[in-house]
Design an enzyme around this catalytic site. Structure first.
Site, PDB file in Angstrom:
ATOM      1  N   SER A   1       0.832  -1.198   0.000  1.00  0.00           N
ATOM      2  CA  SER A   1       0.000   0.000   0.000  1.00  0.00           C
ATOM      3  C   SER A   1       0.876   1.262   0.000  1.00  0.00           C
ATOM      4  O   SER A   1       1.639   1.456  -0.939  1.00  0.00           O
ATOM      5  CB  SER A   1      -0.966  -0.047   1.195  1.00  0.00           C
ATOM      6  OG  SER A   1      -1.975   0.925   1.078  1.00  0.00           O
TER       7      SER A   1
ATOM      8  N   ASP B   1     -10.305  -3.383  -5.169  1.00  0.00           N
ATOM      9  CA  ASP B   1      -9.502  -2.399  -4.444  1.00  0.00           C
ATOM     10  C   ASP B   1      -9.387  -1.138  -5.290  1.00  0.00           C
ATOM     11  O   ASP B   1      -9.127  -1.225  -6.494  1.00  0.00           O
ATOM     12  CB  ASP B   1      -8.115  -2.994  -4.174  1.00  0.00           C
ATOM     13  CG  ASP B   1      -7.169  -2.071  -3.424  1.00  0.00           C
ATOM     14  OD1 ASP B   1      -7.619  -1.030  -2.899  1.00  0.00           O
ATOM     15  OD2 ASP B   1      -5.968  -2.404  -3.361  1.00  0.00           O
TER      16      ASP B   1
ATOM     17  N   HIS C   1      -8.381  -4.770  -0.309  1.00  0.00           N
ATOM     18  CA  HIS C   1      -7.159  -4.153   0.160  1.00  0.00           C
ATOM     19  C   HIS C   1      -6.815  -4.662   1.565  1.00  0.00           C
ATOM     20  O   HIS C   1      -7.675  -4.767   2.428  1.00  0.00           O
ATOM     21  CB  HIS C   1      -7.335  -2.628   0.198  1.00  0.00           C
ATOM     22  CG  HIS C   1      -6.046  -1.897   0.417  1.00  0.00           C
ATOM     23  ND1 HIS C   1      -5.198  -1.588  -0.606  1.00  0.00           N
ATOM     24  CD2 HIS C   1      -5.468  -1.421   1.555  1.00  0.00           C
ATOM     25  CE1 HIS C   1      -4.158  -0.942  -0.128  1.00  0.00           C
ATOM     26  NE2 HIS C   1      -4.287  -0.846   1.181  1.00  0.00           N
TER      27      HIS C   1
END
Length: 305
Positions: free
Chosen positions: A155, A248, A278
């Site tokens: 991320s 996501d 996610h």
């Protein structure tokens, strides 16, 4: 794209942030959230006992070093950057993953405790990430390194890994590999996946926009340290593995980056986990796909290192 049944169960079990007024969150609330117990800690995996786990500093940046090999021989190094939107997350919270990566890859794993926003805005986290990578190349004996170094990020950590990869290239330091797990690669936030999965899929589009504001409010979104997808020239970057989640908001930018790398002649393998949301990579206790993804990442790292 339909949700994987485990993703559906996860979203039903853990409250979404879709009704949160992000603009009302102040620094005290951010710090309180950081201090709270990890609601999903039990699902992050076991804290497997290793022969070597030690906290150190790399150019004043806190790091935690993991080694599964009980010997003292030289090993390749994997540098790991946690997620959390540059605002949350820590070495402690990802301790189980650091240990797991050391076991799966056979490498020395260096988990990076980079500075968090909003107290330390852009480019604080990016500077810390690059400092650690640079230090590992500068002091191989300290890390018991063979000189073979890879970066891994999830991320926002994927953002830091991607930025560090091109900085290494430009500094003449050769990374063996870069692994980007549902990475943040473009502050524009204007892809189809942002529209398709804006609400109800875990990471909200509004939440991601809030993270960007906390870290980089007023920063040129084309700055490649913030938006590696905007890097003018991606040729010569380290070979890459890009992992995306099918449901996501960040899916499309990760896959676009993989496509750009391939077009520039960079060896890259992109793998989408259909129906995943996610954050799945960090939760092997909830997602079978997390184990599958970790096996894939570890195999790619072992091959490159």
């Amino acid at each position: 794209m339909p949700l994987h049944p485990q993703a559906r169960d996860y979203l039903a079990r853990y409250a979404s942030d879709e009704d949160t007024d992000f603009d009302s969150i102040d620094l005290d609330e951010i710090r309180e959230t950081r201090a709270q117990d990890d609601a999903v800690a039990i699902h992050r995996g076991p804290l497997t006992k290793l022969p070597f786990v030690r906290d150190e500093l790399a150019e004043d940046v806190p790091i935690r070093i993991y080694r599964a090999d009980p010997g003292d021989g030289l090993l390749p190094v994997v540098v790991y950057f946690h997620g959390g939107g540059w605002v949350y997350g820590s070495v402690k919270r990802t301790d189980a993953l650091g240990r797991d990566l050391a076991i799966r890859t056979g490498a020395v794993v260096v988990s990076v405790g980079y500075r968090l926003a909003p107290e330390h805005p852009f480019p604080g986290a990016a500077d810390d990430a690059w400092s650690v990578v640079r230090d590992i190349f500068a002091r191989p004996a300290f890390y018991q390194s063979t000189g073979s170094v890879a970066v891994v990020g999830e991320s926002a950590g994927g953002n830091l890994a991607a930025a560090a990869a091109w900085q290494a290239r430009d500094a003449g330091l050769r990374l063996a590999h870069q692994v980007l797990v549902y990475p943040v690669l473009d502050a524009a936030m204007d892809t189809p996946s942002y529209r398709e999965f804006a609400k109800g899929f875990g990471l909200e589009a509004a939440e991601m926009a809030w993270f960007v504001r906390q870290y980089a409010d007023g920063v040129d979104p084309a700055d490649p340290r913030l938006s590696p997808l905007r890097l003018p020239d991606v040729s010569g970057l380290a070979p890459a593995t890009v992992v995306t989640a099918g449901c996501d908001v960040l899916r499309d930018e990760g896959e676009r980056y993989a496509h750009r790398l391939a077009e520039a002649g960079v060896p890259v393998e992109a793998r989408r986990f259909d129906g995943a949301v996610h954050g799945f990579f960090g939760l092997p206790g909830l997602f079978d796909q997390a184990v599958e993804a970790r096996d894939h990442v570890a195999e790619r790292l072992r091959e490159s290192l």
